[in-house]
Design an enzyme around this catalytic site. Structure first.
Site, PDB file in Angstrom:
ATOM      1  N   LYS A 244       9.387   8.094  -4.517  1.00  0.00           N
ATOM      2  CA  LYS A 244      10.804   7.951  -4.202  1.00  0.00           C
ATOM      3  C   LYS A 244      11.546   8.891  -5.121  1.00  0.00           C
ATOM      4  O   LYS A 244      11.437   8.811  -6.352  1.00  0.00           O
ATOM      5  CB  LYS A 244      11.275   6.514  -4.428  1.00  0.00           C
ATOM      6  CG  LYS A 244      12.676   6.270  -3.868  1.00  0.00           C
ATOM      7  CD  LYS A 244      12.660   6.350  -2.352  1.00  0.00           C
ATOM      8  CE  LYS A 244      14.054   6.281  -1.758  1.00  0.00           C
ATOM      9  NZ  LYS A 244      14.028   6.293  -0.302  1.00  0.00           N
TER      10      LYS A 244
ATOM     11  N   SER B 196       9.994  10.416  -0.304  1.00  0.00           N
ATOM     12  CA  SER B 196      11.144   9.876   0.407  1.00  0.00           C
ATOM     13  C   SER B 196      12.346   9.942  -0.526  1.00  0.00           C
ATOM     14  O   SER B 196      12.293   9.425  -1.637  1.00  0.00           O
ATOM     15  CB  SER B 196      10.870   8.425   0.830  1.00  0.00           C
ATOM     16  OG  SER B 196      12.000   7.845   1.442  1.00  0.00           O
TER      17      SER B 196
END
Length: 369
Positions: free
Chosen positions: A158, A228
């Protein structure tokens, strides 16, 4: 020894933690053993997708009932927005338990987690981010007890993105960001993070990378990176998944690289290596053994797939990453018979142009090592 457990829990909304709370109450999940939570939320997956932060907030509040604050902060919470098509919102709770020496055929699933420091906005999408992520991946591998990069099958990251406020803060210090387009910053961040994985795993040497190549040189890619980007953090949360003899239990992981959004045959081969028949769509019995499937989806830069034109890049109403998630998600759902799939859009430097890495976590069939 350590044993990895992966719990897939359906969610009714980004803040739905009832399934997690039920599993904790029933003793199926020990909160003290949770090292990471990966989730798919039903937002748009773009800059203003606050379903990711909403989910993290709800999960944090839930776990705060069971763990001290510093323990909760140490859990990597990687929320990926966007469940287009029939992708189903869910979370994957990754747990680690210390167990007595278990008889186990061969190595087992190993999990390592690392958090980097905050990334200055001017370093996003540049080599500063690549090096920061590479260092984080190395730390996560060490914590997982994985020494050989070849034993790493998937690295889920992330990473941050740029907002108007973050850009302004950099410019107030006399610094320039890689882009002033906040949506494009997501691609830059994913791309630099993926190259950090490639550097850490020895897939690409440092001399082959530079600032100008990030987001432009599609020949540079990692076959095991999944990044992401989100507005809810300024650092990187890194989850390394691999195989290690220091871990025991029935779970195993394998990976494949799709050449394009419908290239399911490499995924079928990975499932076969995990002991699935995989001759067609997985049978109901086999689907019970497939704990998780994680994949990257990308529209590609050419506007064509196997010679035929598509309009994902031309749609001004819906971002291409949203089209790609639904498209590849459908292909993988057709192969597995499951819709609770962790399909993340935007695969810059993650697999070949238009394709992406895929990882399958499964309980091994009897006799399969």
């Amino acid at each position: 020894m350590r044993r990895a457990l992966v719990h897939r829990i359906a969610t009714a909304a980004p803040d739905d933690v009832s399934g997690l709370e039920e599993a904790i109450a029933a003793g199926r999940i020990d909160p003290a053993g949770i090292v990471a939570i990966l989730g798919k939320t039903e937002g748009n997956g773009c800059v203003n997708d606050f379903t990711r932060a909403f989910a993290v907030s709800a999960l944090t509040a839930c776990l705060a009932k069971h763990l001290p604050g510093e323990a909760v902060a140490g859990i990597a919470m990687v929320m990926s927005g966007g469940t287009e098509g029939a992708l189903s919102p869910h979370i994957l709770v990754l747990e680690c338990r210390d167990v007595a020496d278990e008889a186990s055929e061969g190595p087992a699933l190993a999990i390592g987690v690392a958090h980097t420091g905050d990334l200055a906005p001017e370093h996003l999408g540049r080599m500063g981010q690549v090096w920061l992520v590479a260092e984080g991946v190395a730390k996560a591998m060490h914590r997982a007890g994985i020494e050989d990069p070849a034993d790493v099958h998937f690295v889920q990251i992330k990473c941050p993105l740029l907002t108007a406020e973050r850009i302004a803060a950099a410019e107030a210090r006399g610094e320039a960001t890689a882009t002033r387009d906040t949506l494009k910053s997501m691609g830059f961040s994913r791309g630099a993070s993926a190259l950090g994985v490639a550097l850490a795993l020895g897939e690409i040497e440092a001399h082959a990378m530079n600032d100008a190549a990030i987001g432009t040189d599609v020949a540079l890619s990692s076959g095991r990176a999944s990044a992401s980007a989100g507005v809810e953090l300024a650092n990187h949360e890194i989850v390394v998944l691999g195989m290690s003899k220091a871990w025991c239990g029935p779970l195993a992981i394998d990976h494949a690289v799709m050449a394009d959004g419908i290239d399911v045959e490499p995924v079928r081969e990975a499932l076969t290596r995990l002991g699935f028949a995989a001759a067609g769509q997985l049978s109901p019995d086999e689907r019970q053994r497939l704990v998780a499937l994680l994949a990257k989806a990308e529209s590609g830069s050419t506007g064509r797939l196997r010679g035929a034109r598509h309009t994902m890049l031309d749609d001004s109403d819906i971002a291409a990453t949203r089209h790609a998630r639904a498209f590849t998600g459908g292909a993988l759902a057709g192969l597995t018979g499951l819709t609770e799939l962790f399909v993340s859009g935007g695969a810059e430097h993650q697999g070949p142009d238009g394709g992406g890495p895929v990882a399958a976590i499964a309980a091994r069939a009897k006799g399969v090592s």
